[in-house]
Design a protein around this motif. Structure first.
Motif, mmCIF file in Angstrom:
data_model
loop_
_atom_site.group_PDB
_atom_site.id
_atom_site.type_symbol
_atom_site.label_atom_id
_atom_site.label_comp_id
_atom_site.label_asym_id
_atom_site.label_seq_id
_atom_site.Cartn_x
_atom_site.Cartn_y
_atom_site.Cartn_z
ATOM 1 N N GLU A 139 0.856 -1.191 0.000
ATOM 2 C CA GLU A 139 0.000 0.000 0.000
ATOM 3 C C GLU A 139 0.888 1.235 0.000
ATOM 4 O OE1 GLU A 139 -4.004 1.642 2.330
ATOM 5 O OE2 GLU A 139 -2.617 0.365 3.411
ATOM 6 N N ASN A 140 0.363 2.307 -0.544
ATOM 7 C CA ASN A 140 1.032 3.592 -0.377
ATOM 8 C C ASN A 140 0.167 4.418 0.553
ATOM 9 O OD1 ASN A 140 2.549 5.872 -0.529
ATOM 10 N ND2 ASN A 140 1.933 6.428 -2.619
ATOM 11 N N ARG A 141 0.630 4.579 1.773
ATOM 12 C CA ARG A 141 -0.150 5.323 2.777
ATOM 13 C C ARG A 141 0.384 6.742 2.807
ATOM 14 N NH1 ARG A 141 -1.809 1.070 7.349
ATOM 15 N NH2 ARG A 141 -1.634 2.940 8.612
ATOM 16 N N THR A 142 -0.396 7.631 2.208
ATOM 17 C CA THR A 142 0.153 8.933 1.886
ATOM 18 C C THR A 142 -0.020 9.976 2.993
ATOM 19 O OG1 THR A 142 -1.939 9.437 0.842
ATOM 20 C CG2 THR A 142 -0.193 8.613 -0.596
ATOM 21 N N GLY A 143 -0.670 9.611 4.091
ATOM 22 C CA GLY A 143 -0.904 10.600 5.148
ATOM 23 C C GLY A 143 0.403 11.103 5.731
ATOM 24 N N ARG A 144 0.344 12.327 6.247
ATOM 25 C CA ARG A 144 1.512 12.876 6.922
ATOM 26 C C ARG A 144 1.815 12.006 8.149
ATOM 27 N NH1 ARG A 144 2.460 17.074 11.041
ATOM 28 N NH2 ARG A 144 4.641 17.644 10.765
ATOM 29 N N LEU A 145 3.083 11.689 8.359
ATOM 30 C CA LEU A 145 3.571 10.866 9.469
ATOM 31 C C LEU A 145 3.090 9.418 9.373
ATOM 32 C CD1 LEU A 145 3.216 13.369 12.483
ATOM 33 C CD2 LEU A 145 5.094 13.128 10.872
ATOM 34 N N ASP A 146 2.587 9.031 8.189
ATOM 35 C CA ASP A 146 2.218 7.626 7.975
ATOM 36 C C ASP A 146 3.417 6.888 7.342
ATOM 37 O OD1 ASP A 146 0.759 5.243 7.663
ATOM 38 O OD2 ASP A 146 -1.107 6.345 7.357
ATOM 39 N N TYR A 147 3.150 5.745 6.705
ATOM 40 C CA TYR A 147 4.243 4.904 6.225
ATOM 41 C C TYR A 147 4.756 5.236 4.831
ATOM 42 C CZ TYR A 147 3.718 1.566 10.034
ATOM 43 O OH TYR A 147 3.700 0.963 11.256
ATOM 44 N N GLY A 148 3.993 6.001 4.046
ATOM 45 C CA GLY A 148 4.360 6.050 2.629
ATOM 46 C C GLY A 148 4.195 4.644 2.080
ATOM 47 N N GLY A 149 5.186 4.194 1.292
ATOM 48 C CA GLY A 149 5.100 2.834 0.762
ATOM 49 C C GLY A 149 5.284 1.813 1.868
ATOM 50 N N MET A 150 4.425 0.774 1.871
ATOM 51 C CA MET A 150 4.613 -0.289 2.863
ATOM 52 C C MET A 150 4.253 -1.648 2.287
ATOM 53 S SD MET A 150 1.791 -1.707 4.427
ATOM 54 C CE MET A 150 1.235 -1.485 6.069
ATOM 55 N N VAL A 151 4.960 -2.660 2.792
ATOM 56 C CA VAL A 151 4.788 -4.025 2.299
ATOM 57 C C VAL A 151 4.639 -4.955 3.497
ATOM 58 C CG1 VAL A 151 5.970 -5.940 1.134
ATOM 59 C CG2 VAL A 151 6.178 -3.619 0.226
ATOM 60 N N ILE A 152 3.735 -5.937 3.373
ATOM 61 C CA ILE A 152 3.665 -7.009 4.372
ATOM 62 C C ILE A 152 3.973 -8.322 3.659
ATOM 63 C CG2 ILE A 152 2.175 -8.291 5.957
ATOM 64 C CD1 ILE A 152 0.612 -5.706 6.438
ATOM 65 N N LEU A 153 4.918 -9.070 4.195
ATOM 66 C CA LEU A 153 5.248 -10.388 3.643
ATOM 67 C C LEU A 153 4.708 -11.480 4.568
ATOM 68 C CD1 LEU A 153 8.989 -10.038 2.480
ATOM 69 C CD2 LEU A 153 6.888 -9.599 1.173
ATOM 70 N N ARG A 154 4.333 -12.579 3.919
ATOM 71 C CA ARG A 154 3.833 -13.736 4.670
ATOM 72 C C ARG A 154 4.909 -14.801 4.629
ATOM 73 N NH1 ARG A 154 1.047 -18.576 3.417
ATOM 74 N NH2 ARG A 154 -0.822 -18.931 4.717
ATOM 75 N N HIS A 155 5.195 -15.412 5.783
ATOM 76 C CA HIS A 155 6.233 -16.437 5.849
ATOM 77 C C HIS A 155 5.683 -17.689 6.509
ATOM 78 C CE1 HIS A 155 9.055 -13.099 5.159
ATOM 79 N NE2 HIS A 155 8.399 -12.462 6.115
ATOM 80 N N GLU A 156 6.387 -18.786 6.223
ATOM 81 C CA GLU A 156 5.994 -20.042 6.839
ATOM 82 C C GLU A 156 7.234 -20.675 7.460
ATOM 83 O OE1 GLU A 156 3.648 -22.383 4.182
ATOM 84 O OE2 GLU A 156 3.805 -24.151 5.470
ATOM 85 N N THR A 157 7.093 -21.144 8.683
ATOM 86 C CA THR A 157 8.231 -21.809 9.333
ATOM 87 C C THR A 157 8.287 -23.262 8.837
ATOM 88 O OG1 THR A 157 6.963 -22.678 11.176
ATOM 89 C CG2 THR A 157 7.845 -20.450 11.432
ATOM 90 N N PRO A 158 9.427 -23.925 9.069
ATOM 91 C CA PRO A 158 9.519 -25.335 8.665
ATOM 92 C C PRO A 158 8.406 -26.185 9.289
ATOM 93 C CG PRO A 158 11.673 -24.484 9.283
ATOM 94 C CD PRO A 158 10.691 -23.411 9.599
#
Ligand code: PMP
Length: 998
Positions: free
Chosen positions: A449-468
């Protein structure tokens, strides 16, 4: 007649007072000796086995857990616990007697604080533990309050006419059905089964209220213990302002004395809702039978309100973490796996962070932002610039409370001093914009997402991971360049170490100095993709469990990036060991404050407090102009009055311009006490006399010479006693409101006391050198003397050869709003004026100003020199302060805010008999608390309660007066409408609490 039964069977003579009861007659029986009992007269036809079960259960608990506050059953001298007696209609009734417990119903007590609710949890947990082994044939009961059979309401749901409400109840029933089979596999035991808010007693013994009774075992039955907790919890959450914190408190209290399993905790919410559903259906059925009793349906309102509010998605986690349990099993496994895999992850910025320095941005360490309510763009873009170069790579702490989150989205309440989210839930990696960001391990893209609010994240990514082991967790990357993440697709596969993005510059990353916000989440349940990056310090239990320290993924030890909170407990212990104990701390639970801004202060966790108490920071805490002038002067030089310096004369001229022309000579010293001592020396030099007249309780003084003239100090227990050259006069009784209401001549009457004081001095061989007083006595409790008082006093003192000293430490410099100095309001002109604390805004500074004649007399004596008094620095601070008061219009602000404050207090006074008087001017205001409006007896205990409670509500205020019963409100002159309204709102609430009642 029941009194006679009590007397004849138990030998107790007592008067009876009926108590509420659904079917039975209950009486409070009080003996002349002051003993109290509850006489229970059962309904005709009551099953004796039911009473026997209660009596046995109470006996069992008394033995198993004697400390629990349950009533004891009284036997007759023959050893019988229950007797039979006919009532007026000839019906036979079972009668038994219990010892009455102290306290009042939980339902009518306020506030329902976290600690009180926790105590309820602990005691109800203790009760269930004590009843575990209790057996009785009557326990298996088939009745409408059997919690396992609560779904009887399903077939009665039609009594609810509103379709939306019917639907809601069916949902509650469905949730109950979903857990019913698990519920029925839980062990059953005897439970109280009716811990509603009228069966719980609270006693306000000591400082902290506690649960003093769990009464009425009439619904006792066998069921899983979690049902008992659900009932108590149902009444605790109803209409509580923060139901989820209340629920956490009762559950954690219960868990501490009777540990719960995760499975039980997960059943709590559906059971609690079901209990409320039974309650509304039951009372609607009863209302049908008694259509004329409006009370039955009115009492449903809170239950409906609660049933209709949406459930907090994080509740399950809140409850588990409140008990110190992990979120769930997968989360615990992921945490463990991350720990073992530490060291093997790809580096998020492509190079090891082991040697990257840590940079603190904490409340304690950082002074960026200058204004903790409004970070500027420049400040946000230059975080850490005082410690690092823009090209440096450095790390920001996990779990660190910060004042940089000033956007409205971080504020949680209505006021500036409401709670806010301050505590960082990730680790920051500061590095230049454009720096590539890599995935620490393989995964898939979950969200961008691009969160454009002031003091927000700007560009942000969430990754999903799986453990063994196949457990899922997520990582989040914030403040990215939005263009660099445009190519990422949902569910796209990402390899270990693959570049996923580039750091954004401040024009696209929310406005911050370029850095990666890196955060870990062990679950997305209840949170989704809208992760808070910072948490309310009061919710760290749950947020710290959902988003734990991600150091393992950075191949760093947890402790390396974990913020260590300042240790208030340690500071307190060191202070107690090394400081005199007469150095008094405010509040039963002292507060440690690390930052200030205007009329607010902040504790180590960034919780804001409204400062309605401190007058020393006259123009506000951390005033930028004071900071600047101090720094500027210390860069140049700081010396004393032995050398010429234009800052000294400039300050003198500025100050003298505020005073009557006759007062034209000044001395600079370091404190108000020192200034008062010097004022006495001046008076004695000018008059050749020694005697002093001063009001009783009207005056502060801290150094030896000042204590000599401070009645409240020299007369205090262990004080030095009254010197023979001091005589006291009473304060005008304005503080009892008397002169205004029925005593218009009290000014003259009180002034006349001076003649008698002068005569008493003469008897001891002294002539009066001076009258010295705070113009408006603060120690007496913000007293505004009646018109003409000081005029009369001054005339008499001068006639007796003395001079008049006005201590304007608290009242001067515009605080009164209408006048720059209080003596102006009395229409008098002192011979000597004393200024202190506010004139330096916290920098030590006092000033004595007098006439040329008095100055000349004093100057005939030895050299006067005060090393620090009148230092170059002090003079620049004093001059700047005078400018600020004028240029920021603070005297006008004091007038406007003071008027609203006084008006609001008077409105409160009209509502509560506790406030006997509201007085003062501008921002020098007192509210006198009395236990009785007629006798005006001081409500000292209530005042202490209120001041401590207001601190919990994040408002600092003080107490004053000979009996410490006057609420003292004396904020920095910057206070604004938000502050005044918050104070009035919270004070109104606290005044209505049980503990505030006289
Ligand atoms: N006068 C008044 C009216 C004061 O309020 C105080 C301090 N409470 C003093 C004098 C003494 O000032 P200091 O603490 O600076 O010695």
């Amino acid at each position: 007649m029941w009194a006679e039964v009590l007397r004849s069977h138990w030998g107790i003579g007592a008067t009876l007072q009926p108590l509420d009861g659904e079917y039975d007659l209950n009486y409070l029986a009080k003996s002349p000796e002051g003993d109290a009992y509850v006489l229970k007269v059962m309904r005709p036809g009551c099953d004796p086995a039911l009473i026997d079960m209660q009596i046995q259960a109470l006996a069992h608990v008394a033995k198993a857990a004697p400390a629990l506050p349950l009533p004891r059953v009284l036997q007759t001298p023959e050893g019988v616990s229950v007797i039979t007696a006919p009532d007026g209609d000839g019906n036979l009734r079972l009668v038994w007697v219990q010892q009455a417990l102290a306290g009042q119903c939980y339902a009518t007590f306020s506030p329902h604080s976290q600690s009180l609710i926790q105590d309820l949890g602990a005691k109800s947990g203790g009760l269930a533990a004590a009843m575990r082994e209790f057996t009785h044939p009557g326990l298996m009961r088939d009745f409408k309050w059997n919690p396992v059979q609560a779904d009887w309401i399903k077939s009665n749901i039609d009594v609810i006419k509103d379709p939306a409400r019917r639907k809601r109840l069916l949902e509650v029933c469905a949730a109950f059905t979903a857990i019913k089979s698990a519920l029925t596999t839980l062990p059953v035991q005897a439970i109280h089964n009716d811990l509603n808010d009228y069966n719980i007693l609270v006693d306000l013994a000591g400082d902290a209220p506690c649960i003093s009774g769990l009464i009425d075992l009439g619904d006792i039955c066998a069921a899983p213990r979690i049902c008992d907790l659900a009932t108590a919890a149902a009444y605790v959450v109803l209409d509580h302002p923060t139901p989820q914190t209340a629920l956490c408190a009762i559950v954690s209290g219960y868990h501490a004395t009777n540990p719960l399993t995760e499975a039980e905790i997960d059943m709590l919410w559906p059971l609690l809702q079901m209990r409320l559903a039974v309650s509304v259906v039951n009372s609607t059925l009863m209302a049908r039978k008694n259509p004329d009793d409006p009370y039955i349906t009115i009492s449903q309102a809170p239950a409906w309100r609660f049933l209709e509010t949406p459930v907090d998605a994080l509740l399950r986690f809140r409850l588990r973490t409140a008990c110190g349990l992990p979120l769930d099993n997968p989360a615990a496994r992921v945490a463990q796996w991350l720990d073992t895999a530490r060291g093997g992850f790809a580096e998020v910025i492509g190079e090891t962070l082991t040697d990257a320095p840590m940079g603190a941005l904490s409340v304690e360490a950082a002074t960026n932002p200058r204004d903790p309510f409004e970070i500027t763009d420049a400040e946000a873009a230059s975080l850490g610039a005082d410690q690092f170069e823009p090209s440096d790579i450095w790390l920001g702490y996990y779990g660190e409370p910060r004042l940089i989150y000033t956007a409205p989205a971080f504020r949680k309440g209505q006021w500036k001093a409401s709670n806010r989210r301050t505590v960082h839930l990730g680790v920051d990696v500061f590095a230049p914009a454009g720096r590539e960001i890599c995935a620490p391990m393989a995964g898939t893209v979950a969200f961008t997402e691009n969160r454009t609010g002031r003091l927000d994240y700007g560009g942000m990514v969430i990754l999903r991971h799986e453990t063994p082991q196949g457990d899922i967790f997520h990582t989040m990357y914030g403040h990215l360049d939005p263009d660099s993440i445009a190519h990422l697709q949902d569910a796209q596969r990402i390899e270990h170490g693959e570049v996923i993005a580039a750091l954004g510059a401040d024009d696209c990353n929310g406005g911050w100095a370029p850095h990666l916000h890196f955060q870990l989440a062990l679950t997305l349940d209840g949170m989704g993709t809208d992760w808070p990056g910072v948490a309310d310090p009061d919710e760290l239990d749950v947020w710290g469990a959902i988003c734990p320290n991600p150091a393992a993924l950075l191949n760093l030890p947890d402790a390396h990036v974990a913020h260590v909170a300042p240790d208030a407990v340690g500071v307190l212990a060191t202070r107690q060991a090394h400081f005199g104990s007469n150095l008094v701390l405010s509040y039963t639970d002292p507060v440690m404050l690390l930052r200030g801004w205007r009329h607010h202060l902040f504790d180590a966790w960034g919780r804001p407090y409204l400062d309605a108490y401190n007058n020393v920071p006259h123009v506000g805490h951390a005033h930028p102009r004071i900071q600047a002038v101090v720094a500027d002067q210390l860069k140049r030089m700081n010396s004393n009055t032995r050398y010429l310096h234009p800052a000294q004369t400039a300050f003198a001229e500025k100050l003298l311009a505020k005073l009557p022309p006759a007062l034209s000579v000044c001395w600079f010293v370091n404190s108000g006490s020192e200034a008062n001592e010097l004022a006495l020396r001046l008076a004695r030099a000018a008059t050749g006399a020694r005697g002093i007249v001063t009001p009783d309780h009207g005056y502060h003084g801290n150094t030896t010479g000042a204590i000599d003239i401070s009645a409240y100090k020299f007369n205090a227990p262990g004080g030095v006693g009254q010197p023979d050259w001091v005589e006291l006069v009473d304060l005008p009784d304005d503080y009892r409101g008397a002169h205004r209401r029925d005593n218009p001549d009290s000014g003259a009457r009180y002034a006349a006391q001076v003649d008698a004081a002068v005569a008493r001095l003469a008897d001891k061989g002294h002539k009066p050198a001076a009258f010295i007083a705070e113009t408006f006595p603060s120690v007496g409790g913000q007293i505004i003397p009646p018109p003409g008082y000081l005029g009369g006093v001054y005339r008499r003192i001068r006639a007796a050869g003395g001079v008049c000293i006005a201590d304007e430490v608290q009242t001067g410099l515009g605080r009164l709003g209408s006048h720059y100095f209080a003596f102006e309001a009395q229409g008098v002109q002192p011979d000597i004026v004393v200024l202190g604390k506010p004139i330096g805004n916290g920098h030590p500074l006092g000033v004595v100003i007098t006439t040329p004649d008095i100055a000349a007399a004093f100057s005939k004596g030895p050299e006067f020199f005060s090393t620090f008094g009148g230092s170059t620095l002090s003079c620049r601070v004093g001059a700047t302060l005078l400018d600020i008061v004028d240029e920021e219009g603070l005297m006008q602000n004091a007038k406007a805010m003071g008027a609203r404050l006084k008006e609001g207090l008077e409105q409160l006074a009209a509502k509560t008999p506790l406030i006997g008087d509201v007085r003062g001017m501008g921002l020098f205001i007192g509210a006198e608390l009395v236990t009785d409006q007629t006798t005006r007896a001081p409500a000292t205990r209530a005042a202490s309660y209120i001041v401590n409670r207001m601190k919990e509500e994040r408002i600092l205020m003080g107490r004053e007066g000979p009996h410490d019963n006057i609420l003292k409100i004396r904020p920095p002159l910057t206070i604004d409408a938000d502050g005044i309204e918050m104070l009035l709102d919270r004070l109104g609430a606290v005044l209505s609490e049980t503990g505030a009642q006289p």
